[in-house]
Design a protein around this motif. Sequence first.
Motif, PDB file in Angstrom:
ATOM      1  N   ASP A 252       0.834  -1.210   0.000  1.00 23.07           N
ATOM      2  CA  ASP A 252       0.000   0.000   0.000  1.00 23.07           C
ATOM      3  C   ASP A 252       0.866   1.258   0.000  1.00 23.07           C
ATOM      4  O   ASP A 252       0.593   2.222  -0.718  1.00 23.07           O
ATOM      5  CB  ASP A 252      -0.926   0.001   1.222  1.00 23.07           C
ATOM      6  N   SER A 253       1.921   1.253   0.808  1.00 24.17           N
ATOM      7  CA  SER A 253       2.804   2.420   0.867  1.00 24.17           C
ATOM      8  C   SER A 253       3.662   2.549  -0.387  1.00 24.17           C
ATOM      9  O   SER A 253       3.960   3.663  -0.825  1.00 24.17           O
ATOM     10  CB  SER A 253       3.666   2.371   2.128  1.00 24.17           C
ATOM     11  N   ALA A 254       4.035   1.421  -0.990  1.00 25.76           N
ATOM     12  CA  ALA A 254       4.756   1.479  -2.265  1.00 25.76           C
ATOM     13  C   ALA A 254       3.854   2.080  -3.342  1.00 25.76           C
ATOM     14  O   ALA A 254       4.308   2.870  -4.186  1.00 25.76           O
ATOM     15  CB  ALA A 254       5.240   0.091  -2.674  1.00 25.76           C
ATOM     16  N   ALA A 255       2.564   1.745  -3.311  1.00 28.56           N
ATOM     17  CA  ALA A 255       1.609   2.336  -4.258  1.00 28.56           C
ATOM     18  C   ALA A 255       1.468   3.835  -3.996  1.00 28.56           C
ATOM     19  O   ALA A 255       1.413   4.638  -4.937  1.00 28.56           O
ATOM     20  CB  ALA A 255       0.256   1.637  -4.154  1.00 28.56           C
ATOM     21  N   ALA A 256       1.425   4.237  -2.724  1.00 31.92           N
ATOM     22  CA  ALA A 256       1.346   5.665  -2.391  1.00 31.92           C
ATOM     23  C   ALA A 256       2.578   6.404  -2.912  1.00 31.92           C
ATOM     24  O   ALA A 256       2.477   7.546  -3.374  1.00 31.92           O
ATOM     25  CB  ALA A 256       1.196   5.851  -0.881  1.00 31.92           C
TER      26      ALA A 256
END
Length: 164
Positions: free
Chosen positions: A127-131
Amino acid sequence: MLGASVTVPSACSVLSLDVGRKRIGLAGCDPLGITVSPLPALHRGRFDNDLLVLRHHCQTRSVQGLVVGLPLDAAGQPTAQAEHCRRYGVRLAQSLGLPLAWVNEHSSTWAAGERHGLQGDRTGRLDSAAAALLLEQWLQDGPALKPAQSMAAGTGAEPIDGGS
């Protein structure tokens, strides 16, 4: 037409959010917009609890704006999750007193999984890599940050064309 009047944003410290029902992926950039860093994902709770954590991130990072991903489909139309993300983003920006911008997050989770080998991750790293991808996209393509009040009124809330 989406993207027709896109203004590349001025560099500043920004917090990017990939809003999901269970977690919110987070990423930030330095004040010059050079380095984008994934941050630990926020495991969702009540909005007030989320707000405390996000306010802390904003204060410690001197955040000047928010970038929120809107999940659009391949045709650029809002998905069922898009309205939830829009409401959450506006509420958060208003609560923090920060401007925001929308970014089309179509395929961002898939792209982040491919780039970082995180397919199927349930820890929040994906999720944070996508952000982080959303923030990179915003730094390159915009749109400029706008006051949350204009987003709530329905003006200037259109995400940019394309996606990551």
